[in-house]
Design a protein around this motif. Structure first.
Motif, mmCIF file in Angstrom:
data_model
loop_
_atom_site.group_PDB
_atom_site.id
_atom_site.type_symbol
_atom_site.label_atom_id
_atom_site.label_comp_id
_atom_site.label_asym_id
_atom_site.label_seq_id
_atom_site.Cartn_x
_atom_site.Cartn_y
_atom_site.Cartn_z
ATOM 1 N N LEU A 40 3.713 37.707 37.975
ATOM 2 C CA LEU A 40 5.128 38.688 38.061
ATOM 3 C C LEU A 40 5.735 38.274 39.390
ATOM 4 O O LEU A 40 7.030 37.785 39.399
ATOM 5 C CB LEU A 40 4.533 39.408 38.320
ATOM 6 N N GLU A 94 8.480 45.477 30.817
ATOM 7 C CA GLU A 94 10.222 46.325 31.776
ATOM 8 C C GLU A 94 10.780 47.428 30.986
ATOM 9 O O GLU A 94 10.842 47.549 30.118
ATOM 10 C CB GLU A 94 10.673 44.525 31.355
ATOM 11 N N LEU A 95 11.122 48.189 32.447
ATOM 12 C CA LEU A 95 11.487 49.987 31.662
ATOM 13 C C LEU A 95 13.154 48.844 31.439
ATOM 14 O O LEU A 95 13.680 48.013 32.253
ATOM 15 C CB LEU A 95 12.034 50.321 33.134
ATOM 16 N N ASP A 122 -1.303 44.703 47.691
ATOM 17 C CA ASP A 122 -1.665 45.245 47.398
ATOM 18 C C ASP A 122 -1.193 46.064 47.476
ATOM 19 O O ASP A 122 -0.957 47.134 49.342
ATOM 20 C CB ASP A 122 -3.068 45.613 47.515
ATOM 21 N N ALA A 123 -0.599 47.636 46.486
ATOM 22 C CA ALA A 123 0.303 48.534 47.352
ATOM 23 C C ALA A 123 -0.111 49.851 48.039
ATOM 24 O O ALA A 123 -0.022 50.301 48.391
ATOM 25 C CB ALA A 123 1.292 49.406 46.288
ATOM 26 N N ASP A 141 4.237 43.371 43.955
ATOM 27 C CA ASP A 141 2.924 43.354 42.898
ATOM 28 C C ASP A 141 2.287 42.641 43.302
ATOM 29 O O ASP A 141 1.884 41.367 44.538
ATOM 30 C CB ASP A 141 4.024 42.981 41.671
ATOM 31 N N VAL A 142 1.118 42.845 43.046
ATOM 32 C CA VAL A 142 -0.656 42.272 42.990
ATOM 33 C C VAL A 142 -0.892 41.118 42.144
ATOM 34 O O VAL A 142 -1.067 40.191 42.196
ATOM 35 C CB VAL A 142 -1.335 42.993 42.869
ATOM 36 N N PRO A 151 1.067 51.776 37.719
ATOM 37 C CA PRO A 151 0.018 51.616 36.778
ATOM 38 C C PRO A 151 -0.129 52.624 35.795
ATOM 39 O O PRO A 151 -0.609 54.133 36.638
ATOM 40 C CB PRO A 151 -1.052 50.900 37.486
ATOM 41 N N PHE A 158 5.224 48.444 42.861
ATOM 42 C CA PHE A 158 4.193 47.976 42.128
ATOM 43 C C PHE A 158 5.083 47.075 41.447
ATOM 44 O O PHE A 158 5.599 47.610 39.643
ATOM 45 C CB PHE A 158 4.320 48.737 41.248
ATOM 46 N N CYS A 159 6.284 46.139 41.260
ATOM 47 C CA CYS A 159 7.328 45.430 40.935
ATOM 48 C C CYS A 159 7.775 45.107 39.421
ATOM 49 O O CYS A 159 8.546 45.272 38.965
ATOM 50 C CB CYS A 159 8.440 45.426 41.811
ATOM 51 N N GLY A 160 6.372 44.568 39.317
ATOM 52 C CA GLY A 160 6.110 44.285 38.029
ATOM 53 C C GLY A 160 7.268 43.021 37.160
ATOM 54 O O GLY A 160 7.039 42.021 37.901
ATOM 55 N N SER A 161 8.189 43.550 36.523
ATOM 56 C CA SER A 161 9.487 42.788 36.721
ATOM 57 C C SER A 161 10.682 42.471 37.693
ATOM 58 O O SER A 161 11.141 41.307 37.748
ATOM 59 C CB SER A 161 9.953 42.557 35.011
ATOM 60 N N ASP A 201 6.973 52.468 39.432
ATOM 61 C CA ASP A 201 6.957 52.827 38.304
ATOM 62 C C ASP A 201 5.247 52.526 38.100
ATOM 63 O O ASP A 201 4.954 51.101 37.439
ATOM 64 C CB ASP A 201 7.710 52.245 37.711
HETATM 65 C C1 LIG Z 1 4.113 49.944 35.274
HETATM 66 S S1 LIG Z 1 3.736 47.815 35.797
HETATM 67 C C2 LIG Z 1 5.727 47.975 36.578
HETATM 68 C C3 LIG Z 1 6.734 47.732 35.446
HETATM 69 C C4 LIG Z 1 7.915 47.561 36.146
HETATM 70 N N1 LIG Z 1 8.425 48.412 36.837
HETATM 71 C C5 LIG Z 1 8.756 46.979 34.761
HETATM 72 O O1 LIG Z 1 9.536 47.171 34.743
HETATM 73 O O2 LIG Z 1 8.736 45.572 34.724
HETATM 74 C C6 LIG Z 1 2.828 48.673 37.318
HETATM 75 C C7 LIG Z 1 2.852 46.940 37.552
HETATM 76 O O3 LIG Z 1 1.503 47.770 39.215
HETATM 77 C C8 LIG Z 1 0.753 46.545 39.318
HETATM 78 N N2 LIG Z 1 -0.142 46.415 40.440
HETATM 79 C C9 LIG Z 1 -1.359 47.156 39.950
HETATM 80 N N3 LIG Z 1 -2.327 47.562 40.746
HETATM 81 C C10 LIG Z 1 -1.285 47.030 41.419
HETATM 82 C C11 LIG Z 1 -1.624 47.322 42.686
HETATM 83 N N4 LIG Z 1 -3.069 47.584 43.455
HETATM 84 N N5 LIG Z 1 -0.367 46.622 43.622
HETATM 85 C C12 LIG Z 1 0.530 46.550 43.239
HETATM 86 N N6 LIG Z 1 1.518 46.541 42.298
HETATM 87 C C13 LIG Z 1 0.093 46.533 41.619
HETATM 88 C C14 LIG Z 1 0.903 46.075 38.147
HETATM 89 O O4 LIG Z 1 0.938 43.963 38.240
HETATM 90 C C15 LIG Z 1 2.770 46.068 37.228
HETATM 91 O O5 LIG Z 1 2.845 45.349 37.352
#
Ligand SMILES: C[S@@+](CC[C@H](N)C(=O)[O-])C[C@H]1O[C@@H](n2cnc3c(N)ncnc32)[C@H](O)[C@@H]1O
Length: 344
Positions: free
Chosen positions: A226, A173-174, A247-248, A221-222, A267, A198-201, A265
């Motif tokens: 999460l 998490e940022l 899927d982004a 997010d995928v 991957p 690509f929201c992660g947290s 942000d």
């Molecule tokens: C670097 S992390 C983001 C972290 C986020 N900014 C945070 O503060 O928690 C990248 C995220 O992209 C997601 N991800 C990977 N491939 C993806 C895709 N094709 N579509 C959507 N999300 C994806 C991962 O599951 C991961 O949570």
């Protein structure tokens, strides 16, 4: 009454921080801007500065001493005892209220221990006027003596308290100062439809929803776990965020030209995501972002894969135009922040 302060911030954002301070504080005169710090005079109060979410620590500025690379921390602490004006400035800045204070010394951003006898002497000087008492564990003020790699030392009294994020942030998490800056770089407006695909947290989306007015914040997010965790977090925080699993590279639920700002942000190729073909992912996501963004919409991307991002951006230069680029560090790793505009 104007006071000189200094604040620290995330490395690489000097210009952004200077502009943000000029906009948000009263009668700002910037005196020095360096790597991750800014010295400025302002009519604004300490409480006004405490509210600025893009700063790390803020201090009442006491002194910048040049040519200190050959000196020891003990030499510099002796300066506090010798320099009567510095001690007077501390008492003037914090007069009227009772405060606790402690001493902290750092060399190139790493805290270092100080000689106990000398520490005691400096404490005696600080408490001289009555309204300051020493608390070595939980003081509300801290006298910082910071020896910098550039060869000078900053003396200041820290009056802000930064939360201990290391204990509360989810994995990857940022931290809030960074998410705030990323949102700020997207030039937020109250009519914005905002997306982090690509929201992660969800840290970026949560920051956008809680710190800047907007029409709609969307995050997804995928990873299903999460997405579920973010839905629960939103229920608790009552922020208005629409969460999706997707899927982004194929944001099928989004119309063409429907989003004002994408701040994200993607991957970086660590934390077990090395199986992802980053080359293809970065290519595909940029094509998709260029589709969903409105003309003149903004894309802000944080990534340690800055060379890959630049090369993929060059492939779509007719629709996505690079406006600004910043070099920073995230958890000690070099990263780039790119601000891109959707061509009309
Ligand atoms: C670097 S992390 C983001 C972290 C986020 N900014 C945070 O503060 O928690 C990248 C995220 O992209 C997601 N991800 C990977 N491939 C993806 C895709 N094709 N579509 C959507 N999300 C994806 C991962 O599951 C991961 O949570």
């Amino acid at each position: 009454m104007s006071t000189i302060f200094y604040s620290t911030f995330i490395t690489g954002f000097e210009k952004v921080i200077e502009e943000a301070l000029l906009l948000r504080l009263k009668k700002v005169i910037v005196q020095t801007v360096g790597d991750g710090f800014i010295v400025y005079r302002t009519d604004s109060s300490m409480d006004d500065i405490k509210r600025l979410k893009f700063l790390n620590n803020s201090f009442v500025f006491l002194k910048k001493m040049e040519g200190t690379s050959g000196k020891t921390i003990n030499d510099l602490l002796l300066e506090v005892i010798k320099d009567k004006a510095m001690v007077r400035d501390i008492h003037t800045a914090f007069k009227g209220k009772r405060h606790t204070i402690r001493i902290r010394a750092s060399v190139e951003n790493q805290f270092v221990g100080v000689d106990k006898a000398l520490q005691k002497k400096v404490e005696q000087v600080l408490i001289g006027q009555g309204n300051l008492t020493v608390d070595r564990s939980l003081a509300d003020l801290e006298l910082w003596v910071s020896m910098r790699k550039e060869g000078f030392t900053l003396f200041g009294v820290r009056f802000t308290k930064r939360a201990n994020y290391e204990k509360t942030l989810a994995k990857g998490e940022l931290y809030p100062e960074l998410t705030y800056l990323l949102c700020l770089l997207s030039d937020p407006k109250k009519e914005d439809v905002f997306l982090d695909p690509f929201c992660g947290s969800g840290a970026i989306a949560l920051q956008r929803a809680s710190s800047f007015p907007c029409k709609q914040v969307l995050a997804g997010d995928v990873d299903a776990s999460l997405v579920n965790a973010l839905r629960k977090r939103i229920e608790r925080s009552r922020n208005k965020i629409t969460v999706g699993r997707w899927d982004a590279r194929k944001l099928a639920t989004f119309d063409t030209a429907s989003v004002d700002a994408v701040v994200t942000d993607p991957p970086w190729g660590n934390y077990g995501t090395t199986d992802i073909d980053l080359d293809a992912l970065y290519h595909d996501m940029l094509i998709e972002f260029s589709r969903v963004l409105k003309p003149y919409g903004t894309l802000v991307v944080l990534t340690a894969q800055y060379e890959l991002f630049e090369s993929k951006l060059a492939d779509v230069e007719e629709s996505l135009v690079l406006i600004a680029q910043y070099h920073t560090l995230v958890s000690g790793r070099k990263a780039g922040v790119f601000v891109v505009k959707r061509a009309p």
